[in-house]
Design a protein around this motif. Structure first.
Motif, PDB file in Angstrom:
ATOM      1  N   LYS A  58       1.059   8.971 -22.022  1.00  0.00           N
ATOM      2  CA  LYS A  58       2.430   8.847 -21.292  1.00  0.00           C
ATOM      3  C   LYS A  58       1.643   9.396 -19.870  1.00  0.00           C
ATOM      4  CE  LYS A  58       5.097  12.982 -21.886  1.00  0.00           C
ATOM      5  NZ  LYS A  58       6.632  13.474 -21.466  1.00  0.00           N
ATOM      6  N   TYR A  59       0.297   9.836 -19.743  1.00  0.00           N
ATOM      7  CA  TYR A  59       0.026  10.358 -18.790  1.00  0.00           C
ATOM      8  C   TYR A  59      -1.095   9.468 -17.916  1.00  0.00           C
ATOM      9  CZ  TYR A  59       2.383  14.469 -20.178  1.00  0.00           C
ATOM     10  OH  TYR A  59       3.304  15.276 -20.311  1.00  0.00           O
ATOM     11  N   LEU A  60      -1.143   8.248 -18.660  1.00  0.00           N
ATOM     12  CA  LEU A  60      -2.321   7.384 -17.807  1.00  0.00           C
ATOM     13  C   LEU A  60      -1.918   6.714 -17.058  1.00  0.00           C
ATOM     14  CD1 LEU A  60      -4.403   6.208 -21.122  1.00  0.00           C
ATOM     15  CD2 LEU A  60      -5.163   7.723 -19.962  1.00  0.00           C
ATOM     16  N   SER A  61      -3.322   6.261 -15.695  1.00  0.00           N
ATOM     17  CA  SER A  61      -2.627   6.093 -14.672  1.00  0.00           C
ATOM     18  C   SER A  61      -1.907   4.624 -14.787  1.00  0.00           C
ATOM     19  CB  SER A  61      -3.793   6.240 -13.449  1.00  0.00           C
ATOM     20  OG  SER A  61      -5.030   5.921 -14.026  1.00  0.00           O
ATOM     21  N   ASP A  62      -2.732   3.176 -15.748  1.00  0.00           N
ATOM     22  CA  ASP A  62      -2.970   2.260 -16.448  1.00  0.00           C
ATOM     23  C   ASP A  62      -3.272   1.867 -16.971  1.00  0.00           C
ATOM     24  OD1 ASP A  62      -5.907   2.496 -15.904  1.00  0.00           O
ATOM     25  OD2 ASP A  62      -5.385   2.050 -13.834  1.00  0.00           O
ATOM     26  N   LYS A  80       0.843  -1.231  -0.323  1.00  0.00           N
ATOM     27  CA  LYS A  80      -0.126  -0.056  -0.247  1.00  0.00           C
ATOM     28  C   LYS A  80       1.020   1.151  -0.139  1.00  0.00           C
ATOM     29  CE  LYS A  80      -3.515   2.370   3.353  1.00  0.00           C
ATOM     30  NZ  LYS A  80      -3.823   3.103   1.412  1.00  0.00           N
ATOM     31  N   PHE A  81       2.046   1.093   0.709  1.00  0.00           N
ATOM     32  CA  PHE A  81       2.959   2.674   0.977  1.00  0.00           C
ATOM     33  C   PHE A  81       3.410   2.785  -0.790  1.00  0.00           C
ATOM     34  CE2 PHE A  81       7.189   4.053   1.040  1.00  0.00           C
ATOM     35  CZ  PHE A  81       7.512   4.898   1.746  1.00  0.00           C
ATOM     36  N   ILE A  82       3.755   1.695  -1.531  1.00  0.00           N
ATOM     37  CA  ILE A  82       4.588   1.272  -2.528  1.00  0.00           C
ATOM     38  C   ILE A  82       3.099   2.208  -3.210  1.00  0.00           C
ATOM     39  CG2 ILE A  82       5.218   0.643  -4.448  1.00  0.00           C
ATOM     40  CD1 ILE A  82       6.709  -1.085  -2.519  1.00  0.00           C
ATOM     41  N   ILE A  83       2.139   1.744  -3.687  1.00  0.00           N
ATOM     42  CA  ILE A  83       1.265   2.047  -4.686  1.00  0.00           C
ATOM     43  C   ILE A  83       0.689   3.744  -4.045  1.00  0.00           C
ATOM     44  CG2 ILE A  83      -1.186   1.967  -4.809  1.00  0.00           C
ATOM     45  CD1 ILE A  83      -1.002  -1.284  -4.718  1.00  0.00           C
ATOM     46  N   ASP A  84       0.500   3.913  -3.020  1.00  0.00           N
ATOM     47  CA  ASP A  84       0.479   4.962  -2.693  1.00  0.00           C
ATOM     48  C   ASP A  84       1.253   6.326  -3.208  1.00  0.00           C
ATOM     49  OD1 ASP A  84      -2.012   4.259  -1.523  1.00  0.00           O
ATOM     50  OD2 ASP A  84      -1.225   4.731   0.804  1.00  0.00           O
ATOM     51  N   ARG A  85       3.171   6.054  -2.868  1.00  0.00           N
ATOM     52  CA  ARG A  85       3.708   6.881  -3.000  1.00  0.00           C
ATOM     53  C   ARG A  85       4.291   6.468  -4.581  1.00  0.00           C
ATOM     54  NH1 ARG A  85       9.431   5.711  -0.701  1.00  0.00           N
ATOM     55  NH2 ARG A  85       9.085   3.935  -3.075  1.00  0.00           N
ATOM     56  N   GLU A  86       3.808   6.537  -4.839  1.00  0.00           N
ATOM     57  CA  GLU A  86       3.669   5.913  -7.018  1.00  0.00           C
ATOM     58  C   GLU A  86       2.443   6.809  -7.053  1.00  0.00           C
ATOM     59  OE1 GLU A  86       3.483   2.002  -8.192  1.00  0.00           O
ATOM     60  OE2 GLU A  86       5.589   1.427  -8.250  1.00  0.00           O
ATOM     61  N   TYR A  87       0.897   6.557  -6.626  1.00  0.00           N
ATOM     62  CA  TYR A  87       0.084   7.570  -6.946  1.00  0.00           C
ATOM     63  C   TYR A  87       0.544   9.537  -7.036  1.00  0.00           C
ATOM     64  CZ  TYR A  87      -4.772   9.613  -6.355  1.00  0.00           C
ATOM     65  OH  TYR A  87      -6.019  10.419  -6.889  1.00  0.00           O
ATOM     66  N   SER A  88       1.017   9.238  -5.823  1.00  0.00           N
ATOM     67  CA  SER A  88       1.403  10.693  -5.846  1.00  0.00           C
ATOM     68  C   SER A  88       2.353  11.745  -6.377  1.00  0.00           C
ATOM     69  CB  SER A  88       1.629  10.597  -4.058  1.00  0.00           C
ATOM     70  OG  SER A  88       2.403  11.657  -3.666  1.00  0.00           O
ATOM     71  N   GLU A  89       2.873  10.384  -6.612  1.00  0.00           N
ATOM     72  CA  GLU A  89       4.215  10.711  -7.620  1.00  0.00           C
ATOM     73  C   GLU A  89       3.374  10.844  -9.326  1.00  0.00           C
ATOM     74  OE1 GLU A  89       7.484   8.278  -7.984  1.00  0.00           O
ATOM     75  OE2 GLU A  89       8.422   8.639  -6.431  1.00  0.00           O
ATOM     76  N   PHE A  90       2.712   9.978  -9.622  1.00  0.00           N
ATOM     77  CA  PHE A  90       1.830  10.880 -10.949  1.00  0.00           C
ATOM     78  C   PHE A  90       1.105  11.739 -10.687  1.00  0.00           C
ATOM     79  CE2 PHE A  90      -2.972   9.603 -12.394  1.00  0.00           C
ATOM     80  CZ  PHE A  90      -2.691   9.028 -13.581  1.00  0.00           C
ATOM     81  N   ILE A  91      -0.232  12.104  -9.470  1.00  0.00           N
ATOM     82  CA  ILE A  91      -0.298  12.655  -9.032  1.00  0.00           C
ATOM     83  C   ILE A  91       0.420  14.461  -9.791  1.00  0.00           C
ATOM     84  CG2 ILE A  91      -1.541  14.697  -7.724  1.00  0.00           C
ATOM     85  CD1 ILE A  91      -3.608  12.127  -9.398  1.00  0.00           C
TER      86      ILE A  91
END
Length: 284
Positions: free
Chosen positions: A213-217, A156-167
């Protein structure tokens, strides 16, 4: 029938906790004494009643709460430091706090039962337990449960961090790119999106996602397509008309477009779609 249990610990806080709990122990025919020999404080519980099974169950339950209160934080820290030593100190602190908040009621009950059963079975044939050794060598099932929680929290920590970087990437892109459109309306309900221009005409979603390149998945849901279109249209103002309620996608748009977003749930356009209960299903 006499049954004696001795709990050994070199942690003063633990021995004080145990003595205090035993002072208010809701059980008759027990006598408690405490002696210090060499490095261990020995808390000794004598039971002279007839219901030994109930006595063992109640003592085991008490000790299981003790383990949760005193040992669980240390065990979680040890699991993080051992299995995820390559994370920074700050990252490990975040993971640790995440673990504490994710040991929910159901997990706690399961782990309490596991610990209590281990103590109960042990004291059927043994008179004393060194707490540190017991926790480390006799509670393998409990530690496995903790290990599973730690693994889940690291993911969850890794996913949240990647999500934050994506945002943050998208926010930077939005801030540094000139606006292409003036006003865009997004009608949102049932986890599906409709885009309208300033004249309330429908905007078709772009299907060209291969080079974006901006799509989340790569699931290419209706919301992915809407986000892709919004990143192309780059509106100066984005009116979001909610047909039901906000969700993660809407919260993401609010983060990305920040002060360009205006939430609406009761205008004429909202009511048209609410009354008709229409949400267009785009092909994805």
């Amino acid at each position: 029938m006499l049954k004696t249990i001795c709990v050994k610990t070199n942690n003063e806080s633990i021995s004080e906790y145990l003595l205090e709990e035993l002072e208010y122990f809701d059980f008759e025919d027990i006598f408690v004494s405490c002696y210090k020999f060499k490095i261990y404080t020995n808390v000794i519980i004598h039971y002279v009643g007839k219901n030994v099974d109930l006595f063992l169950n109640k003592v085991s339950t008490l000790l299981s709460y003790l383990v949760i209160d005193f040992y669980e934080p240390l065990l979680i820290q040890n699991l993080i430091n051992t299995n995820y030593f390559y994370f920074s100190t700050e990252d490990k602190k975040e993971i640790y706090n995440l673990c504490l908040t994710n040991v929910d009621l159901s997990n706690s009950i399961s782990m309490l039962n596991s610990i209590s059963n281990s103590f109960y079975k042990y004291f059927l044939d043994n008179r004393y337990a060194i707490l540190d050794g017991f926790v480390n060598f006799k509670l393998s099932d409990y530690i496995k449960e903790l290990d599973t929680i730690v693994d889940m929290c690291v993911n969850k920590f890794i996913i949240d961090r990647e999500y934050s970087e994506f945002i943050n990437l998208l926010k930077t892109y939005i801030k540094t790119s000139p606006c292409v459109s003036g006003v865009i309306h997004l009608i949102y309900g049932n986890q599906k999106s409709i885009l309208l221009d300033s004249s309330k005409n429908n905007i078709e979603f772009s299907d060209d996602l291969i080079n974006n390149k901006y799509l989340s998945d790569i699931s290419f849901s209706s919301n992915d397509l809407a986000l892709n279109s919004l990143l192309t249209l780059l509106p100066k103002k984005l009116y979001i008309h909610l047909i039901d309620k906000e969700d993660d996608f809407i919260n993401m748009l609010k983060l990305i477009f920040s002060d360009r977003v205006f939430i609406c749930s009761d205008c004429d356009l909202c009511n048209i779609y609410k009354n008709k209960k229409i949400i267009i299903n785009h092909k994805v």
